[in-house]
Design a protein around this motif. Structure first.
Motif, PDB file in Angstrom:
ATOM      1  N   HIS A 209       0.865  -1.178   0.000  1.00  0.00           N
ATOM      2  CA  HIS A 209       0.000   0.000   0.000  1.00  0.00           C
ATOM      3  C   HIS A 209       0.900   1.226   0.000  1.00  0.00           C
ATOM      4  N   LEU A 210       0.340   2.329  -0.414  1.00  0.00           N
ATOM      5  CA  LEU A 210       1.117   3.556  -0.450  1.00  0.00           C
ATOM      6  C   LEU A 210       1.340   4.085   0.951  1.00  0.00           C
ATOM      7  N   ARG A 211       2.496   4.658   1.167  1.00  0.00           N
ATOM      8  CA  ARG A 211       2.831   5.272   2.441  1.00  0.00           C
ATOM      9  C   ARG A 211       3.300   6.699   2.202  1.00  0.00           C
ATOM     10  N   PRO A 212       3.221   7.559   3.217  1.00  0.00           N
ATOM     11  CA  PRO A 212       3.733   8.915   3.040  1.00  0.00           C
ATOM     12  C   PRO A 212       5.176   8.911   2.550  1.00  0.00           C
ATOM     13  N   GLY A 213       5.421   9.705   1.529  1.00  0.00           N
ATOM     14  CA  GLY A 213       6.762   9.826   0.991  1.00  0.00           C
ATOM     15  C   GLY A 213       7.080   8.909  -0.163  1.00  0.00           C
ATOM     16  N   ASP A 214       6.180   7.989  -0.524  1.00  0.00           N
ATOM     17  CA  ASP A 214       6.462   7.067  -1.622  1.00  0.00           C
ATOM     18  C   ASP A 214       6.553   7.815  -2.951  1.00  0.00           C
ATOM     19  N   ILE A 215       7.523   7.423  -3.757  1.00  0.00           N
ATOM     20  CA  ILE A 215       7.654   7.931  -5.124  1.00  0.00           C
ATOM     21  C   ILE A 215       7.001   6.917  -6.059  1.00  0.00           C
ATOM     22  N   VAL A 216       6.100   7.390  -6.892  1.00  0.00           N
ATOM     23  CA  VAL A 216       5.313   6.524  -7.775  1.00  0.00           C
ATOM     24  C   VAL A 216       5.694   6.813  -9.221  1.00  0.00           C
ATOM     25  N   LEU A 217       5.918   5.763  -9.988  1.00  0.00           N
ATOM     26  CA  LEU A 217       6.149   5.890 -11.422  1.00  0.00           C
ATOM     27  C   LEU A 217       4.860   5.573 -12.164  1.00  0.00           C
ATOM     28  N   VAL A 218       4.402   6.524 -12.971  1.00  0.00           N
ATOM     29  CA  VAL A 218       3.276   6.278 -13.879  1.00  0.00           C
ATOM     30  C   VAL A 218       3.888   6.171 -15.271  1.00  0.00           C
ATOM     31  N   ALA A 219       4.083   4.942 -15.730  1.00  0.00           N
ATOM     32  CA  ALA A 219       4.762   4.713 -17.004  1.00  0.00           C
ATOM     33  C   ALA A 219       3.834   5.021 -18.174  1.00  0.00           C
ATOM     34  N   PRO A 220       4.400   5.317 -19.360  1.00  0.00           N
ATOM     35  CA  PRO A 220       3.554   5.677 -20.496  1.00  0.00           C
ATOM     36  C   PRO A 220       2.636   4.559 -20.959  1.00  0.00           C
ATOM     37  N   GLY A 221       3.024   3.294 -20.752  1.00  0.00           N
ATOM     38  CA  GLY A 221       2.162   2.185 -21.146  1.00  0.00           C
ATOM     39  C   GLY A 221       2.178   1.951 -22.644  1.00  0.00           C
ATOM     40  N   GLU A 222       1.327   1.040 -23.090  1.00  0.00           N
ATOM     41  CA  GLU A 222       1.252   0.701 -24.508  1.00  0.00           C
ATOM     42  C   GLU A 222       0.337   1.674 -25.243  1.00  0.00           C
ATOM     43  N   PRO A 223       0.653   1.971 -26.523  1.00  0.00           N
ATOM     44  CA  PRO A 223      -0.204   2.898 -27.286  1.00  0.00           C
ATOM     45  C   PRO A 223      -1.660   2.461 -27.355  1.00  0.00           C
ATOM     46  N   SER A 224      -1.908   1.135 -27.323  1.00  0.00           N
ATOM     47  CA  SER A 224      -3.276   0.636 -27.411  1.00  0.00           C
ATOM     48  C   SER A 224      -3.970   0.561 -26.052  1.00  0.00           C
ATOM     49  N   GLY A 225      -3.241   0.869 -24.988  1.00  0.00           N
ATOM     50  CA  GLY A 225      -3.810   0.773 -23.654  1.00  0.00           C
ATOM     51  C   GLY A 225      -4.528   2.039 -23.238  1.00  0.00           C
ATOM     52  N   PRO A 226      -4.980   2.105 -21.979  1.00  0.00           N
ATOM     53  CA  PRO A 226      -5.661   3.305 -21.474  1.00  0.00           C
ATOM     54  C   PRO A 226      -4.758   4.520 -21.564  1.00  0.00           C
ATOM     55  N   PRO A 227      -5.317   5.685 -21.876  1.00  0.00           N
ATOM     56  CA  PRO A 227      -4.490   6.893 -21.945  1.00  0.00           C
ATOM     57  C   PRO A 227      -3.892   7.242 -20.593  1.00  0.00           C
ATOM     58  N   LEU A 228      -2.894   8.087 -20.649  1.00  0.00           N
ATOM     59  CA  LEU A 228      -2.144   8.431 -19.444  1.00  0.00           C
ATOM     60  C   LEU A 228      -3.040   9.024 -18.369  1.00  0.00           C
ATOM     61  N   ARG A 229      -3.994   9.847 -18.755  1.00  0.00           N
ATOM     62  CA  ARG A 229      -4.863  10.483 -17.759  1.00  0.00           C
ATOM     63  C   ARG A 229      -5.672   9.443 -17.000  1.00  0.00           C
ATOM     64  N   GLU A 230      -6.130   8.377 -17.666  1.00  0.00           N
ATOM     65  CA  GLU A 230      -6.910   7.344 -16.981  1.00  0.00           C
ATOM     66  C   GLU A 230      -6.035   6.567 -16.007  1.00  0.00           C
ATOM     67  N   ARG A 231      -4.800   6.295 -16.396  1.00  0.00           N
ATOM     68  CA  ARG A 231      -3.913   5.560 -15.496  1.00  0.00           C
ATOM     69  C   ARG A 231      -3.506   6.426 -14.314  1.00  0.00           C
ATOM     70  N   THR A 232      -3.382   7.726 -14.551  1.00  0.00           N
ATOM     71  CA  THR A 232      -3.091   8.628 -13.438  1.00  0.00           C
ATOM     72  C   THR A 232      -4.248   8.646 -12.453  1.00  0.00           C
ATOM     73  N   VAL A 233      -5.473   8.643 -12.961  1.00  0.00           N
ATOM     74  CA  VAL A 233      -6.647   8.642 -12.082  1.00  0.00           C
ATOM     75  C   VAL A 233      -6.650   7.402 -11.199  1.00  0.00           C
ATOM     76  N   ARG A 234      -6.221   6.260 -11.719  1.00  0.00           N
ATOM     77  CA  ARG A 234      -6.163   5.046 -10.893  1.00  0.00           C
ATOM     78  C   ARG A 234      -5.257   5.264  -9.685  1.00  0.00           C
ATOM     79  N   VAL A 235      -4.134   5.911  -9.920  1.00  0.00           N
ATOM     80  CA  VAL A 235      -3.214   6.186  -8.812  1.00  0.00           C
ATOM     81  C   VAL A 235      -3.834   7.190  -7.850  1.00  0.00           C
TER      82      VAL A 235
END
Length: 253
Positions: A209-235
């Motif tokens: 689980h996330l804890r205070p201070g964690d650094i999170v990588l939101v990778a670009p993913g595959e071109p056919s996958g969900p757009p970056l904004r949707e993956r950011t919303v998951r985080v």
């Protein structure tokens, strides 16, 4: 594991831009629902509640961090090359007043890539990311220094900023990398504690689980996958579920 903040005039200009990002509008004016959030993001500290003391790694070399030791209930969102694949990501950063840090290569952020310029204007941190098919660990000092300083100079020419954080490719580094990074003005090597993958949020080690201070990588993913904004919303949803919000990494390192 923080480092002394730079007093470079260009660095201060970047901080001023970021300060324009964090003050938040009234909840009804932020459009958080439009981006798939059930509630607005909590306000992040304008400055660390407990500023981190200047710290260097062994022998004065940059420390390697995947989280920041802080009691502030914040995590840090970082992105590598590929953020330009979703033009609406800029709108999301603007409307949510979202602090983000971009680790870029000078080639990807070259002329004509206005996407990154707009993100920079919104206060996004621009930091150094060297690239290559071969991991840097094991390469000679001169080769590693040329790669790191070369990217630094390219990003400074493009954006007018001097990156002081570095993300090496494949999370690969060795003592030579740290020495070359220090000689190029790098104050910390930044990895990540959690990453968003096609399978969801993956935790590299420690509690799942996330804890205070964690650094999170939101990778670009595959071109056919969900757009970056949707993956950011998951985080962001996971962040809110755990009573956290998003802070600006450059305020803490």
């Amino acid at each position: 594991m923080g480092c002394a903040q730079s007093v470079d005039p260009i660095e201060r200009l970047g901080k001023k831009a970021a300060q324009r990002v964090r003050p938040r509008r009234p909840a009804h004016d932020r459009g958080y629902r439009r981006w798939g959030l059930a509630e607005p993001l909590a306000r992040s500290p304008l400055h660390p509640a407990r500023p981190l003391a200047a710290h260097r790694g062994a022998h004065g070399l940059p420390p390697v961090v995947d989280r920041v030791p802080t009691r502030d209930r914040v995590v840090f969102l970082t992105y590598d090359d590929g953020a330009e694949r979703d033009p609406r990501f800029v709108d999301m950063v603007r409307e949510l007043r979202l602090p983000v840090t971009l680790f870029l290569t000078a080639g990807v952020a070259g002329p004509g890539r206005d996407h990154f310029t707009r993100l920079r204007t919104l206060g996004a941190g621009i930091q150094n990311r060297i690239t290559g098919h071969r991991a840097p660990a094991g390469l000679p000092y001169a080769v590693q220094r040329a790669a790191i300083c070369g990217q630094r100079d390219g990003l400074r020419s493009r954006f007018g900023v001097r990156p002081r954080l570095l993300r090496p490719p494949h999370s690969s580094y060795d003592p030579t990398t740290l020495r070359a990074a220090a000689d190029c003005g790098i104050t910390a090597i930044v990895l990540w504690r959690a990453a968003l993958t096609p399978a969801g949020l993956t935790y590299l080690h420690g509690p799942h689980h996330l804890r205070p201070g964690d650094i999170v990588l939101v990778a670009p993913g595959e071109p056919s996958g969900p757009p970056l904004r949707e993956r950011t919303v998951r985080v962001l949803r996971r962040t809110q579920e755990q009573g956290l919000t998003v802070g600006r990494l450059e305020d803490y390192l």
